[in-house]
Design a protein around this motif. Structure first.
Motif, PDB file in Angstrom:
ATOM      1  N   THR A   1      24.958 169.711  47.030  1.00  0.00           N
ATOM      2  CA  THR A   1      24.274 168.607  47.816  1.00  0.00           C
ATOM      3  C   THR A   1      25.293 168.309  48.973  1.00  0.00           C
TER       4      THR A   1
ATOM      5  N   ARG B   1      21.294 163.935  50.994  1.00  0.00           N
ATOM      6  CA  ARG B   1      20.394 164.455  49.814  1.00  0.00           C
ATOM      7  C   ARG B   1      21.094 164.040  48.520  1.00  0.00           C
ATOM      8  N   LYS B   2      22.316 163.255  48.734  1.00  0.00           N
ATOM      9  CA  LYS B   2      22.822 163.028  47.258  1.00  0.00           C
ATOM     10  C   LYS B   2      21.953 162.252  46.289  1.00  0.00           C
TER      11      LYS B   2
ATOM     12  N   ALA C   1      19.812 164.646  44.437  1.00  0.00           N
ATOM     13  CA  ALA C   1      20.735 165.734  44.094  1.00  0.00           C
ATOM     14  C   ALA C   1      21.094 164.857  42.360  1.00  0.00           C
TER      15      ALA C   1
ATOM     16  N   VAL D   1      20.312 171.209  46.925  1.00  0.00           N
ATOM     17  CA  VAL D   1      19.825 170.267  47.624  1.00  0.00           C
ATOM     18  C   VAL D   1      20.469 169.624  48.645  1.00  0.00           C
ATOM     19  N   THR D   2      19.683 170.135  49.898  1.00  0.00           N
ATOM     20  CA  THR D   2      20.793 170.071  51.193  1.00  0.00           C
ATOM     21  C   THR D   2      19.757 169.776  52.390  1.00  0.00           C
TER      22      THR D   2
END
Length: 314
Positions: free
Chosen positions: A29, A33-34, A37, A83-84
């Motif tokens: 990530t 988007r942390k 994630a 997830v980026t």
């Protein structure tokens, strides 16, 4: 922590990626988007996996490689979820991880809303069946012609293999987007000629409020007329980024045009083209950028046979 997101994450990891206790899970990530994630990371732990959260600085564009240390971790994990903000789908890191046997899903640009509604809620067994049927049509064809609003774009796909992105990545080396539902192929470089009206969305620029007119000669985008045309050309750069790299057909009936191309390009009734890299799925363009552009309700011909009329597969 958001328990609803964790439960959705557990379902994604088990149903779509087949994660089992004792396997290793790498969640890649960036700062944007942390939170999403972290839900996947926590879900992995609760499922008994060796769960790792790999946080990197945000990339500057889709197709840009992650740091080497993250690429190495991806290659050594059983399951990888990216997830980026920008897409890692068409990177060497993704390709190498799949080649090493990872089951891998990329979620570029995914939002909180997309994580709980729309395409991710589809019946993926049905999506898989339709996607594989359309993939076979692409593999068996030699030419594509897209027509919309009096404009036409044609190119060769001879000897190229269609690629299914079914949303189910249960075997070693299988990878694709989540949410998913598309069949795509790398056009033969240098063969595309014509014009295309794009009226859905552009990766990185969002939903289009007015259409773009794209002009392609000998496989290369030479003009993009419309409100976001200059921005598109700037993102693609002046070199290999302007080469037509992908043609895809959406196969997910739950997907919506949201302005995030991860979901937009999966919408049943749309097609998409992309300019830039395609060397990770059968082409020869390595541009360090890959920008998808979605078109609503076109007519599509394979080998001069109509397979889509105003967005409906026939």
């Amino acid at each position: 922590m958001n328990e609803q997101r964790i439960e959705i994450s557990k379902n994604v990891l088990t149903a779509c990626l087949g994660l089992k206790a004792g396997e290793s899970l790498a969640v890649v990530t960036d700062d944007s988007r942390k939170e999403l994630a972290e839900s996947l990371y926590e879900a992995g732990k609760r499922l008994g996996a060796e769960s790792m959260l790999l946080l990197m600085q945000e990339r500057s564009k889709s197709g840009e490689e992650p740091p080497a240390a993250i690429a190495t971790a991806m290659m050594n994990a059983s399951v990888v979820v990216c997830v980026t903000r920008y897409s890692l789908t068409h990177t060497a890191a993704r390709k190498q991880a799949a080649a090493a046997g990872a089951r891998l899903a990329t979620m570029p640009g995914i939002t909180e809303d997309m994580f709980t509604h729309g395409a991710i809620t589809a019946e993926y067994d049905k999506v898989k069946e339709l996607t594989e049927n359309v993939t076979a049509l692409l593999t068996d064809a030699s030419t594509v012609r897209i027509e919309k609003d009096g404009r036409s774009l044609s190119f060769s796909i001879e000897s190229r293999e269609g690629v299914p992105s079914t949303g189910l990545y249960l075997n070693p080396g299988e990878s694709g987007n989540l949410p998913s539902g598309e069949a795509y192929i790398a056009p033969l470089e240098g063969t595309a000629t014509g014009e295309l009206i794009a009226d859905g969305s552009v990766a990185g620029l969002g939903a289009l409020s007015s259409p773009l007119l794209l002009t392609v000669q000998e496989g290369r985008l030479i003009a993009a007329e419309g409100d976001k045309g200059d921005e598109l050309l700037h993102m693609l750069g002046d070199d290999q980024g302007r080469m037509l790299g992908e043609f895809g057909i959406g196969t997910n009936d739950k997907a919506r045009i949201t302005g995030v191309v991860l979901e937009d390009e999966k919408v049943y009734g749309t097609i998409h083209v992309a300019f830039g890299s395609n060397n990770t799925f059968g082409g020869t363009v390595a541009a360090g950028v890959h920008i998808d552009i979605v078109v609503k309700q076109p007519d599509v011909y394979l080998d001069d046979r109509l397979i889509m009329r105003a967005g409906e597969l026939v």
